[in-house]
Design an enzyme around this catalytic site. Structure first.
Site, PDB file in Angstrom:
ATOM      1  N   HIS A 142      56.597  35.560  38.459  1.00  0.00           N
ATOM      2  CA  HIS A 142      55.097  35.960  38.425  1.00  0.00           C
ATOM      3  C   HIS A 142      54.863  37.661  38.150  1.00  0.00           C
ATOM      4  CE1 HIS A 142      50.884  36.343  38.877  1.00  0.00           C
ATOM      5  NE2 HIS A 142      50.762  35.477  39.864  1.00  0.00           N
ATOM      6  N   HIS A 197      48.587  39.662  37.325  1.00  0.00           N
ATOM      7  CA  HIS A 197      47.596  39.623  38.298  1.00  0.00           C
ATOM      8  C   HIS A 197      47.537  40.930  39.411  1.00  0.00           C
ATOM      9  CE1 HIS A 197      46.975  35.289  37.579  1.00  0.00           C
ATOM     10  NE2 HIS A 197      46.471  35.971  36.363  1.00  0.00           N
ATOM     11  N   TYR A 242      50.413  42.309  40.390  1.00  0.00           N
ATOM     12  CA  TYR A 242      51.468  42.098  41.643  1.00  0.00           C
ATOM     13  C   TYR A 242      52.674  43.029  41.209  1.00  0.00           C
ATOM     14  CZ  TYR A 242      48.446  38.216  43.260  1.00  0.00           C
ATOM     15  OH  TYR A 242      47.382  37.529  43.899  1.00  0.00           O
TER      16      TYR A 242
END
Length: 337
Positions: free
Chosen positions: A153, A156, A158
């Site tokens: 990931h 977004h 992060y």
């Protein structure tokens, strides 16, 4: 989609039913919510984790169920960075202080996401090495737990995305400044994961294709990054957007992010997945038929309808097999006419 329903990172019966029902519902690949590679990498106190061996037994129960019911189990490995240390959102959507069960948040630079947030600690080089080591260890545990796909990931807002964007990364060392420096941690994290993740098992990377904000990460940056990742053994770019800054300006409309998946696919040749306000069978099918993306990722629509794939097959005239336990409820062709 985060469920905020774990305790100390442990998966439980909620997650088994939540993820298992999507396998029964006909999804080809079922990916967990963002699963923290370290305790400090959790978005909230209720996030799933894979930072210790004790997590594996319950995770294995879920992967076994998914595989027994015709789908593939994937896991999204994540570190929330400065967007960490939150309480359960529907109970108290605030960052927690250490006295209340929170922890110090980490980032490339000491820049807050929200003015009311705590100031994150800028990672030193030892901290960066720990992040890479945590992702590597998590990938090894993911393999032990039976997952067949890993998605890193880097979207977004992060941690890995925070390093990519000049809006959150003001470092002056080898991990900041130029494009090559800002992508360095992501490339090194991928390489760390690949040390333990089998080459025959797919490796996805989720990116935010644009920050939707002036001076931030751009769609052109994403094309350049994806071209590099194609040659680094990454199999799929899961193409999302946004989440890094409160100044983002997004024009929401059905399939609003498909354009980024299409550009990356056409300009680099890497396999891409489209996501974002894809809610109808025909809409999803047209994206594939037009060659705008290779895969369709569904999130909120699968929260609304765990059996969307089965319903989509019916809508598109594809006679797929239902599970034996549900077969008697399958609409017959003569009923659909």
């Amino acid at each position: 989609m985060c469920q905020y329903s774990a305790t100390d990172g442990f998966i439980n019966s909620w997650h088994l039913v939540h993820l298992g029902s999507r396998a029964v519902g006909g999804a080809a690949l079922v990916i967990t919510e963002a699963t923290a590679v370290s305790p400090e990498g959790r978005i909230s106190v209720g996030d799933l984790g894979i930072w210790k061996d004790e997590h594996l037994e319950k995770l294995k129960e879920v992967t076994d169920f998914i595989h027994e019911n015709g789908a593939i189990a994937g896991i999204q490995l994540a570190h929330a960075g400065r967007k960490a240390s939150f309480d359960i959102p529907w109970e108290n959507p605030q960052q927690l202080e250490e006295a209340d069960g929170g922890w110090d948040t980490l980032a490339p630079s000491a820049i807050k996401f929200n003015p009311t947030d705590k100031t994150p600690v800028a990672l030193d080089l030892a901290g960066i090495e720990k992040v890479k080591s945590d992702f590597r260890s998590a990938a090894g545990r993911a393999m032990e737990a039976g997952f067949k796909v890993i998605e890193i990931h880097a979207a977004h807002g992060y941690l890995l995305h925070q390093f990519l964007s000049p809006l959150s990364n003001e470092r002056t060392d080898d991990y900041g400044g130029s494009f090559d420096n800002r992508i360095r941690l992501l490339l090194e994290t991928i390489a760390s994961v690949q040390e333990v993740w089998p080459k025959e098992n797919p490796l996805f990377v989720r990116i935010s294709a644009t920050d939707w904000a002036e001076g931030g990460w751009t769609s052109e940056d994403s094309v350049q990054l994806s071209d590099l990742l194609k040659n680094k053994g990454v199999d799929v770019i899961d193409t999302s957007s946004g989440g890094l800054t409160l100044t983002q300006k997004i024009k929401l409309q059905p399939g609003y992010q498909v354009q980024f998946a299409e550009a990356i696919k056409k300009e680099t040749g890497i396999t891409t997945g489209a996501v974002g306000l894809i809610t109808a069978a025909q809409q999803a099918e047209e994206i594939l038929q037009r060659g705008e993306a290779d895969l369709i990722f569904l999130a909120r629509e699968l929260l609304r309808d765990p059996y969307f794939p089965l319903h989509a097959a019916l809508a598109l005239g594809d006679d797929v097999k239902w599970h034996a336990q549900y077969e008697r409820a399958k609409p017959r062709k003569e009923v659909l006419k």
